[in-house]
Design a protein around this motif. Sequence first.
Motif, PDB file in Angstrom:
ATOM      1  N   LEU A   1       2.261  -0.228  12.441  1.00 12.51           N
ATOM      2  CA  LEU A   1       3.361   0.646  12.068  1.00 12.51           C
ATOM      3  C   LEU A   1       3.276   1.919  12.882  1.00 12.51           C
ATOM      4  O   LEU A   1       2.196   2.469  13.078  1.00 12.51           O
ATOM      5  N   CYS A   2       4.402   2.380  13.362  1.00 11.92           N
ATOM      6  CA  CYS A   2       4.485   3.637  14.102  1.00 11.92           C
ATOM      7  C   CYS A   2       5.822   4.270  13.730  1.00 11.92           C
ATOM      8  O   CYS A   2       6.878   3.798  14.146  1.00 11.92           O
ATOM      9  N   THR A   3       5.767   5.310  12.889  1.00 14.54           N
ATOM     10  CA  THR A   3       7.002   5.920  12.420  1.00 14.54           C
ATOM     11  C   THR A   3       6.787   7.402  12.151  1.00 14.54           C
ATOM     12  O   THR A   3       5.650   7.855  12.021  1.00 14.54           O
ATOM     13  N   ASN A   4       7.851   8.144  12.096  1.00 18.28           N
ATOM     14  CA  ASN A   4       7.818   9.557  11.711  1.00 18.28           C
ATOM     15  C   ASN A   4       8.544   9.692  10.385  1.00 18.28           C
ATOM     16  O   ASN A   4       9.601   9.095  10.193  1.00 18.28           O
TER      17      ASN A   4
ATOM     18  N   ILE B   1       0.842  -1.190   0.000  1.00 18.58           N
ATOM     19  CA  ILE B   1       0.000   0.000   0.000  1.00 18.58           C
ATOM     20  C   ILE B   1       0.877   1.240   0.000  1.00 18.58           C
ATOM     21  O   ILE B   1       1.998   1.234   0.496  1.00 18.58           O
ATOM     22  N   THR B   2       0.348   2.290  -0.592  1.00 19.92           N
ATOM     23  CA  THR B   2       1.005   3.588  -0.556  1.00 19.92           C
ATOM     24  C   THR B   2       0.058   4.554   0.124  1.00 19.92           C
ATOM     25  O   THR B   2      -1.102   4.674  -0.268  1.00 19.92           O
ATOM     26  N   MET B   3       0.547   5.186   1.164  1.00 15.79           N
ATOM     27  CA  MET B   3      -0.199   6.214   1.871  1.00 15.79           C
ATOM     28  C   MET B   3       0.385   7.557   1.479  1.00 15.79           C
ATOM     29  O   MET B   3       1.608   7.712   1.413  1.00 15.79           O
TER      30      MET B   3
ATOM     31  N   TYR C   1       4.380   7.167   2.014  1.00 14.91           N
ATOM     32  CA  TYR C   1       5.063   6.055   2.666  1.00 14.91           C
ATOM     33  C   TYR C   1       4.475   4.765   2.109  1.00 14.91           C
ATOM     34  O   TYR C   1       3.264   4.669   1.901  1.00 14.91           O
ATOM     35  N   THR C   2       5.325   3.770   1.884  1.00 13.10           N
ATOM     36  CA  THR C   2       4.894   2.470   1.395  1.00 13.10           C
ATOM     37  C   THR C   2       4.988   1.456   2.524  1.00 13.10           C
ATOM     38  O   THR C   2       5.960   1.451   3.287  1.00 13.10           O
ATOM     39  N   PHE C   3       3.961   0.623   2.620  1.00 12.16           N
ATOM     40  CA  PHE C   3       3.835  -0.336   3.723  1.00 12.16           C
ATOM     41  C   PHE C   3       3.260  -1.622   3.140  1.00 12.16           C
ATOM     42  O   PHE C   3       2.430  -1.571   2.236  1.00 12.16           O
TER      43      PHE C   3
END
Length: 108
Positions: A56-59, A20-22, A65-67
């Motif tokens: 997911l928890c990131t800055n 996925i791309t957010m 962002y791709t996940f």
Amino acid sequence: TSVPPQPTPFNVSCGPNGVITMSWANVPGVTSYALRVDNLGNPFTGVCPATNSGDLCTNVSGLSYTFTAVPGENYTAWVHAVNSVNEFSARNSVNFSCPGIVGPTRVR
């Protein structure tokens, strides 16, 4: 310094194999974006880095962002804009599930 506004819009696009791309809109004057993804099959702990599988928890400093999600699982993703004194905007969230598909599709 004031609390930044939400990054709006916030979109999630499903690609092949659960990739996925957010993406979200730029918020002028912020230093980063706090991105969170919760696999609804297990509770989000709020701990960073994420401790549950599928969370997911990131800055990030960019606008996307791709996940890799598990196809067919249900998720909630959200993003906050963060300013220089670590104040977070209200979150902008999207619920999604990506089927196991071959071609890309957009969810909202």
